[in-house]
Design a protein around this motif. Structure first.
Motif, PDB file in Angstrom:
ATOM      1  N   TYR A 267       0.967  -1.091  -0.112  1.00 52.48           N
ATOM      2  CA  TYR A 267      -0.054  -0.105   0.098  1.00 52.48           C
ATOM      3  C   TYR A 267       0.886   1.236   0.019  1.00 52.48           C
ATOM      4  O   TYR A 267       1.910   1.231   0.449  1.00 52.48           O
ATOM      5  CB  TYR A 267      -1.064   0.091   1.121  1.00 52.48           C
ATOM      6  CG  TYR A 267      -0.399   0.587   2.559  1.00 52.48           C
ATOM      7  CD1 TYR A 267       0.302  -0.588   3.432  1.00 52.48           C
ATOM      8  CD2 TYR A 267      -0.342   1.731   3.115  1.00 52.48           C
ATOM      9  CE1 TYR A 267       0.835   0.010   4.579  1.00 52.48           C
ATOM     10  CE2 TYR A 267       0.104   2.213   4.103  1.00 52.48           C
ATOM     11  CZ  TYR A 267       0.720   1.104   4.944  1.00 52.48           C
ATOM     12  OH  TYR A 267       1.330   1.635   6.166  1.00 52.48           O
ATOM     13  N   HIS A 390       7.981   4.432  -2.590  1.00 51.00           N
ATOM     14  CA  HIS A 390       8.219   3.936  -0.960  1.00 51.00           C
ATOM     15  C   HIS A 390       9.321   4.709  -0.172  1.00 51.00           C
ATOM     16  O   HIS A 390       9.691   4.288   0.611  1.00 51.00           O
ATOM     17  CB  HIS A 390       8.182   2.444  -0.821  1.00 51.00           C
ATOM     18  CG  HIS A 390       6.933   1.823  -1.291  1.00 51.00           C
ATOM     19  ND1 HIS A 390       5.727   1.979  -0.557  1.00 51.00           N
ATOM     20  CD2 HIS A 390       6.484   0.754  -2.428  1.00 51.00           C
ATOM     21  CE1 HIS A 390       4.688   1.189  -1.112  1.00 51.00           C
ATOM     22  NE2 HIS A 390       5.235   0.829  -2.090  1.00 51.00           N
ATOM     23  N   LYS A 409       9.074   8.774   4.626  1.00 48.12           N
ATOM     24  CA  LYS A 409       9.704   8.538   3.447  1.00 48.12           C
ATOM     25  C   LYS A 409      10.377   9.753   2.922  1.00 48.12           C
ATOM     26  O   LYS A 409      10.193  10.947   3.244  1.00 48.12           O
ATOM     27  CB  LYS A 409       8.723   8.059   2.421  1.00 48.12           C
ATOM     28  CG  LYS A 409       7.860   7.151   2.861  1.00 48.12           C
ATOM     29  CD  LYS A 409       7.091   6.472   1.621  1.00 48.12           C
ATOM     30  CE  LYS A 409       5.641   7.328   1.547  1.00 48.12           C
ATOM     31  NZ  LYS A 409       4.482   6.396   0.787  1.00 48.12           N
TER      32      LYS A 409
HETATM   33  N1  LIG Z   1       7.375  11.911   3.273  1.00 49.18           N
HETATM   34  C1  LIG Z   1       6.131  11.278   3.530  1.00 49.18           C
HETATM   35  N2  LIG Z   1       6.552  10.239   4.384  1.00 49.18           N
HETATM   36  C2  LIG Z   1       5.227   9.477   4.780  1.00 49.18           C
HETATM   37  C3  LIG Z   1       4.163   9.797   4.460  1.00 49.18           C
HETATM   38  C4  LIG Z   1       3.888  11.018   3.755  1.00 49.18           C
HETATM   39  O1  LIG Z   1       2.764  11.366   3.292  1.00 49.18           O
HETATM   40  N3  LIG Z   1       5.029  11.727   3.265  1.00 49.18           N
HETATM   41  N4  LIG Z   1       3.090   9.181   4.940  1.00 49.18           N
HETATM   42  C5  LIG Z   1       3.099   8.167   6.016  1.00 49.18           C
HETATM   43  C6  LIG Z   1       2.035   7.428   6.250  1.00 49.18           C
HETATM   44  S1  LIG Z   1       0.654   8.264   6.710  1.00 49.18           S
HETATM   45  C7  LIG Z   1       2.128   6.016   6.120  1.00 49.18           C
HETATM   46  S2  LIG Z   1       0.861   4.800   6.466  1.00 49.18           S
HETATM   47  C8  LIG Z   1       3.397   5.479   5.632  1.00 49.18           C
HETATM   48  C9  LIG Z   1       3.001   4.441   4.382  1.00 49.18           C
HETATM   49  O2  LIG Z   1       4.209   4.147   3.741  1.00 49.18           O
HETATM   50  P1  LIG Z   1       4.240   3.214   2.441  1.00 49.18           P
HETATM   51  O3  LIG Z   1       3.602   4.329   1.267  1.00 49.18           O
HETATM   52  O4  LIG Z   1       5.562   3.080   1.897  1.00 49.18           O
HETATM   53  O5  LIG Z   1       3.330   2.091   2.690  1.00 49.18           O
HETATM   54  O6  LIG Z   1       4.345   6.481   5.084  1.00 49.18           O
HETATM   55  C10 LIG Z   1       4.535   7.359   6.031  1.00 49.18           C
HETATM   56  N5  LIG Z   1       5.644   8.320   5.435  1.00 49.18           N
END
Ligand SMILES: Nc1nc2c(c(=O)[nH]1)N[C@H]1C(S)=C(S)[C@@H](COP(=O)(O)O)O[C@H]1N2
Ligand SMILES: [Mo]
Length: 548
Positions: A267, A390, A409
């Motif tokens: 996801y 990711h 991320k």
């Molecule tokens: N830079 C960044 N990192 C992020 C996010 C984001 O919006 N921006 N979303 C977070 C959320 S809400 C989740 S649940 C996870 C999802 O990681 P995935 O997309 O690799 O599954 O990343 C997190 N890291």
């Protein structure tokens, strides 16, 4: 409504929409050469994301999951087409004013592109070129439309229809003879050709626009793949490997999501439409704030450290009961604890605010970054470098905390601070500042509303309670007693466990299966239904199926 709809001249409306399609399609295509931040449709969508009220985000994610971005872009695109159509319609009355309106409306995405973080003047080119060609399409089209005999009304005017030509001749002797008028104005002669040309123009414009969008999209993918490949990123070997996943972790029930989720099936939830393109050679992580010793780590330095492997299940706080915003991967990275040790957090600090350069931030308890769950600064996922979506080239993975407070991320900064001094992205929008993952379980088979054969019904799914582990999973048929399900091998407290249950002799008719899990601390998954704000949805997953 009927007469109103009939009185609308649809060709100018279509023309306006086509000109809009040309604007965005062409701009999208050109944006591939200039940079993903220069695509006006994406820029508009991106600008809307942080402004979208939580009351809208929540249901959209609950319904559409990781297709939320598609929904957003489609909505913005549709909105733009409608606006373009209105402008076209307006153009059938006031062509010049319509062109001015189209220009003004087209300048909105231009401004949005230019005011995005890190925008360059160069990023304006796609929008401006798209706008120019869109204007030409609209201008030429409106002119042709205007010349067509239908101008002014879709049907012959009442005057033309009712009053015989002879009367006109009698009262206005200087008017051209009827024959000439018939030649120049007869709808039966000119309207079809003009209409046909007009339709051809509109159709061509629409096709060009559509091709532009399609080509643009495929090019985005290509650019991204090329970007990652060109970086020549070679994943180092793990200094400490994770225990291989035992075959008994999977119960062999067809339809249960595999124990390890493929990167491509994993996801995706984040606030960016296009993932940032980061060159690992220029990437660095800065640890600062309440520390004795500021630390900056480059990718070469990170890759030279002894990296460790870890199986961890990641979960999104927006996952609805029974949803699929959860997945397990084997992560490769370096413990954040060791990096924080180098930086030496000051007494009183209790939070690490991790940031990515796209403006996202997450608040993680300092404790969770230091304890033995081994929070990772990850560079690898299932033996591969992270894909751009990711987090390439580096992200955080912290077992036991929802992604929004831990899994940043494209991470570039760790600011050591305090919960009473700083707030992260989603906390500012109504979610909790601290969000440990609650014990949860899901039914994968039977699928909801499935039709199954009479006899023994096999059910299965997954359960998770990261850092505490899953102790027990219980299921029940209809309103029967809870019975214990069989569990897959316990890989680690930080990963989900598969479960399987058999219900013998289920009679024909509609039935329901409900599941609940118990974590390693004895906490039973609550039946209380709660929505995802502020700390994840709760309630038991229950599905209905029919025995034939
Ligand atoms: N830079 C960044 N990192 C992020 C996010 C984001 O919006 N921006 N979303 C977070 C959320 S809400 C989740 S649940 C996870 C999802 O990681 P995935 O997309 O690799 O599954 O990343 C997190 N890291
Ligand atoms: Mo999330």
């Amino acid at each position: 409504m009927r007469p109103l709809l009939r009185s609308v001249r649809w060709l100018p409306v279509l023309l306006g929409a086509a000109a809009t399609l040309v604007l965005f399609g062409l701009a999208d295509l050109i944006a591939r050469l200039i940079g993903p931040n220069s695509a006006p449709l994406l820029a508009l969508g991106q600008a809307i994301i942080p402004l979208t009220p939580t009351s809208i985000i929540k249901p959209v994610i609950a319904i559409f999951g990781d297709n939320d971005k598609l929904v957003l872009v489609a909505t913005v695109g549709l909105g733009a087409l409608v606006l373009g159509g209105l402008i076209g319609w307006f153009g059938s009355v006031r062509p010049r004013a319509a062109l001015a309106a189209f220009t003004l409306a087209g300048l909105v995405p231009a401004v949005v592109v230019l005011t995005a973080p890190g925008a360059r003047l160069l990023d304006l080119i796609p929008t401006l070129l798209g706008l120019a060609v869109g204007l030409v399409v609209l201008g030429v089209g409106l002119r042709m439309e205007d010349r067509s005999p239908a101008a002014g009304d879709a049907a012959p005017t009442p005057a033309e229809a009712v009053v015989p030509p002879r009367v006109t001749d009698d009262t206005a002797p200087s008017a051209p003879p009827p024959v000439t008028r018939l030649l120049t104005r007869s709808p039966s002669r000119q309207r079809p050709t003009s209409r046909r040309r007009f339709l051809a123009l509109t159709g061509t414009a629409a096709v060009i626009g559509a091709i532009g969008v399609a080509a643009g999209q495929s090019l985005v993918t290509l650019t991204r793949e090329a970007g990652a490949a060109a970086a020549n990123f070679v994943l180092p070997r793990a200094a400490r490997r994770a225990r291989p996943i035992p075959p008994e972790a999977s119960l062999g029930v067809g339809g249960i999501e595999p124990f390890i989720t493929d990167q491509k099936d994993f996801y995706r939830i984040d606030t960016v439409l296009a993932p940032p393109t980061i060159d690992p050679r220029t990437w660095s992580l800065r640890i600062h704030g309440m520390v004795e010793n500021e630390v900056t780590l480059t990718m070469d330095e990170l890759l030279a450290l002894p990296l460790e492997e870890q199986h961890t299940t990641l979960t999104c706080v927006s996952n609805p009961v029974g949803g699929d915003l959860v997945g397990t991967a084997t992560w490769l990275g370096y413990p954040v604890r060791e990096l924080l040790r180098r930086a030496r957090p000051q007494p009183g600090a209790d939070m690490v605010l991790s940031k990515s350069d796209d403006g996202f931030s997450a608040s993680t308890p300092l404790e969770a970054m230091l304890d033995d769950r081994d929070a990772l600064l990850a560079v690898g996922m299932n033996g591969q470098p992270l894909t751009p979506v990711h987090g390439f080239p580096a992200r955080l993975v912290v077992a036991g905390l929802y992604g929004f407070v831990s899994a940043t991320k494209w991470v570039t900064e760790l600011e050591v601070t305090r919960f009473d001094r700083a707030e992260a992205y989603w906390t500012q929008r109504g979610w909790d500042a601290k969000a440990p993952i609650l014990v949860a379980s899901r039914i994968d088979v039977p699928r909801p509303l499935a039709r199954v054969a009479a006899g023994t019904v096999v059910a299965g799914g997954s359960a998770w309670a990261q850092t505490r582990g899953i102790e027990r999973v219980e299921v029940r048929l209809d309103d029967g007693d809870w019975t214990e399900a069989e569990l897959g091998a316990d890989v680690s407290d930080d990963t989900w466990r598969q479960w399987r249950a058999e219900f013998p002799d289920v009679g024909a008719g509609t039935h329901a299966i409900t599941v609940r899990a118990v974590d390693g601390e004895g906490t039973v998954q609550t039946a209380e239904r709660r929505e995802s704000i502020p700390n994840s949805a709760t309630g038991h997953h229950r599905i209905q199926f029919t025995v034939e």
